[in-house]
Design a protein around this motif. Sequence first.
Motif, PDB file in Angstrom:
ATOM      1  N   GLU A  19       0.835  -1.202   0.000  1.00  0.00           N
ATOM      2  CA  GLU A  19       0.000   0.000   0.000  1.00  0.00           C
ATOM      3  C   GLU A  19       0.869   1.251   0.000  1.00  0.00           C
ATOM      4  O   GLU A  19       0.553   2.250  -0.686  1.00  0.00           O
ATOM      5  CB  GLU A  19      -0.906   0.011   1.231  1.00  0.00           C
ATOM      6  N   ARG A  20       1.949   1.220   0.727  1.00  0.00           N
ATOM      7  CA  ARG A  20       2.831   2.392   0.803  1.00  0.00           C
ATOM      8  C   ARG A  20       3.544   2.648  -0.520  1.00  0.00           C
ATOM      9  O   ARG A  20       3.748   3.803  -0.908  1.00  0.00           O
ATOM     10  CB  ARG A  20       3.832   2.208   1.935  1.00  0.00           C
ATOM     11  N   VAL A  21       3.918   1.572  -1.201  1.00  0.00           N
ATOM     12  CA  VAL A  21       4.522   1.728  -2.533  1.00  0.00           C
ATOM     13  C   VAL A  21       3.531   2.397  -3.483  1.00  0.00           C
ATOM     14  O   VAL A  21       3.911   3.171  -4.365  1.00  0.00           O
ATOM     15  CB  VAL A  21       4.969   0.349  -3.076  1.00  0.00           C
ATOM     16  N   SER A  22       2.257   2.113  -3.266  1.00  0.00           N
ATOM     17  CA  SER A  22       1.206   2.704  -4.111  1.00  0.00           C
ATOM     18  C   SER A  22       0.821   4.115  -3.678  1.00  0.00           C
ATOM     19  O   SER A  22      -0.068   4.724  -4.281  1.00  0.00           O
ATOM     20  CB  SER A  22      -0.042   1.807  -4.080  1.00  0.00           C
ATOM     21  N   GLY A  23       1.456   4.612  -2.613  1.00  0.00           N
ATOM     22  CA  GLY A  23       1.236   6.001  -2.239  1.00  0.00           C
ATOM     23  C   GLY A  23       0.599   6.244  -0.890  1.00  0.00           C
ATOM     24  O   GLY A  23       0.518   7.384  -0.434  1.00  0.00           O
ATOM     25  N   ARG A  24       0.138   5.198  -0.214  1.00  0.00           N
ATOM     26  CA  ARG A  24      -0.477   5.417   1.095  1.00  0.00           C
ATOM     27  C   ARG A  24       0.589   5.773   2.123  1.00  0.00           C
ATOM     28  O   ARG A  24       1.666   5.163   2.160  1.00  0.00           O
ATOM     29  CB  ARG A  24      -1.235   4.174   1.538  1.00  0.00           C
ATOM     30  N   GLN A  25       0.305   6.743   2.966  1.00  0.00           N
ATOM     31  CA  GLN A  25       1.267   7.240   3.940  1.00  0.00           C
ATOM     32  C   GLN A  25       1.014   6.649   5.336  1.00  0.00           C
ATOM     33  O   GLN A  25      -0.122   6.330   5.697  1.00  0.00           O
ATOM     34  CB  GLN A  25       1.198   8.766   4.037  1.00  0.00           C
ATOM     35  N   VAL A  26       2.076   6.510   6.111  1.00  0.00           N
ATOM     36  CA  VAL A  26       1.956   6.123   7.516  1.00  0.00           C
ATOM     37  C   VAL A  26       1.624   7.379   8.324  1.00  0.00           C
ATOM     38  O   VAL A  26       2.261   8.417   8.151  1.00  0.00           O
ATOM     39  CB  VAL A  26       3.264   5.495   8.041  1.00  0.00           C
ATOM     40  N   ASP A  27       0.655   7.287   9.199  1.00  0.00           N
ATOM     41  CA  ASP A  27       0.261   8.417  10.039  1.00  0.00           C
ATOM     42  C   ASP A  27       1.079   8.408  11.335  1.00  0.00           C
ATOM     43  O   ASP A  27       0.833   7.606  12.233  1.00  0.00           O
ATOM     44  CB  ASP A  27      -1.230   8.329  10.363  1.00  0.00           C
ATOM     45  N   TYR A  28       2.063   9.295  11.398  1.00  0.00           N
ATOM     46  CA  TYR A  28       2.920   9.385  12.583  1.00  0.00           C
ATOM     47  C   TYR A  28       2.475  10.500  13.532  1.00  0.00           C
ATOM     48  O   TYR A  28       3.155  10.781  14.521  1.00  0.00           O
ATOM     49  CB  TYR A  28       4.375   9.652  12.168  1.00  0.00           C
ATOM     50  N   SER A  29       1.358  11.131  13.262  1.00  0.00           N
ATOM     51  CA  SER A  29       0.992  12.361  13.972  1.00  0.00           C
ATOM     52  C   SER A  29       0.778  12.158  15.467  1.00  0.00           C
ATOM     53  O   SER A  29       0.938  13.093  16.252  1.00  0.00           O
ATOM     54  CB  SER A  29      -0.280  12.961  13.350  1.00  0.00           C
ATOM     55  N   CYS A  30       0.424  10.938  15.885  1.00  0.00           N
ATOM     56  CA  CYS A  30       0.147  10.706  17.305  1.00  0.00           C
ATOM     57  C   CYS A  30       1.389  10.268  18.085  1.00  0.00           C
ATOM     58  O   CYS A  30       1.301   9.969  19.283  1.00  0.00           O
ATOM     59  CB  CYS A  30      -0.967   9.676  17.477  1.00  0.00           C
ATOM     60  N   LEU A  31       2.538  10.207  17.425  1.00  0.00           N
ATOM     61  CA  LEU A  31       3.769   9.795  18.095  1.00  0.00           C
ATOM     62  C   LEU A  31       4.608  11.003  18.496  1.00  0.00           C
ATOM     63  O   LEU A  31       4.648  12.006  17.777  1.00  0.00           O
ATOM     64  CB  LEU A  31       4.601   8.897  17.170  1.00  0.00           C
TER      65      LEU A  31
END
Length: 379
Positions: free
Chosen positions: A253-265
């Motif tokens: 999914e990430r290769v296809s453009g989906r981002q990891v949400d790091y906002s809560c860290l």
Amino acid sequence: MVLVEQEVCKFNIDMQQLQSGVILQGGLYKVEKVLGQGGFGITYLAKEVQSDRQVAIKEFFMSEYCERCGSTIVIPTVSGSTVVEQYRKKFIKEATKLKSLEHPNIVKVLDIFEENCTVYYVMNYQKGGSLQDYINRNGKMSEYNAISCIKNIASALNYLHRRLHMCHYDVKPGNIMLDAQGNALLIDFGLAKGYDNNGIQTSTTPIGLSVNFAPIEQYRQNVEEFSPESDIYSLGATAYYLLTGNLPPSAIERVSGRQVDYSCLKNHLRSAIEKALALSKGDRWHTLYPFIHSLEQEEKTISPDVHKFIDRLDHDDYVNWNVYIIVSILGYVIEGYMIFNGYFEFLPKGNLMMLIVVILFFLPLLLGLLFGKLLYSST
């Protein structure tokens, strides 16, 4: 034992799991219930009859090919029998390898035996359940508990990578158990691979993956060369899951453009985990020490150059650098005390004195290096 072909079965052939109360290994173990099932095996909670101790027993059972006649496993087709026999040998090899491992954060295999036309191995049962069970019950972990678990598993992986030249390739919350004291233990070596000193694969275990925790190279079946970075990706994904309670997106999914949400860290956690989850192996942490070191930094700003320096020290040299620095400084302090109090006044003059001074100058550094290596070897 040789796996048999199915001919006639008077029992329910659709039953896949052993029933509660089944006796194994000549009366040594009594099955209580199923703990979990995957594509290659079923894990049971059982009781060691003589000691009344609970144990976990893993049974080799390929659900795609195997069926059960009573307690005995049968394979309806000749082609299926060939495949199952191939993986059965690998299962035995996995169990034998596991039994030889000695680390406080790797589950201990107690026994291996063949019965019901398949293979079983017996492990210590961890009453705390898996980290997946914990998250299912309680949601995300506290930062302290999550990092404590990650450090435990990093220690186990460090042992595999550096002592045995082995990669686990299936690090995930479901394969990490908690003991009664809350310590984390790594289990399930079904996908683990060994490598020689040149980093070339020596195992023929199947290539598999756990969707949200596997790096992109496992999707591409590119694990022929020794790759600690692959386990570090999975450990980073596990850390993300423990700290947020949310599954990270898969590498595909990430290769296809989906981002990891790091906002809560927190910033220091985001920095450490983001590097561990880099899609390219070359951009990840290469060894475990700098990853754990970064997780513990508590908002301290660490420049990329410092990260690179720490990573290189840990990657290239098998030394506990904290011990090296402490012992070296202590050595110079002792030498300074001895000089100040006149302990070296008896030294001869001339070239011999110069040689002794040079030796005394480098002695603390050599002692620091020695103790650093010794401590590394003992951990």
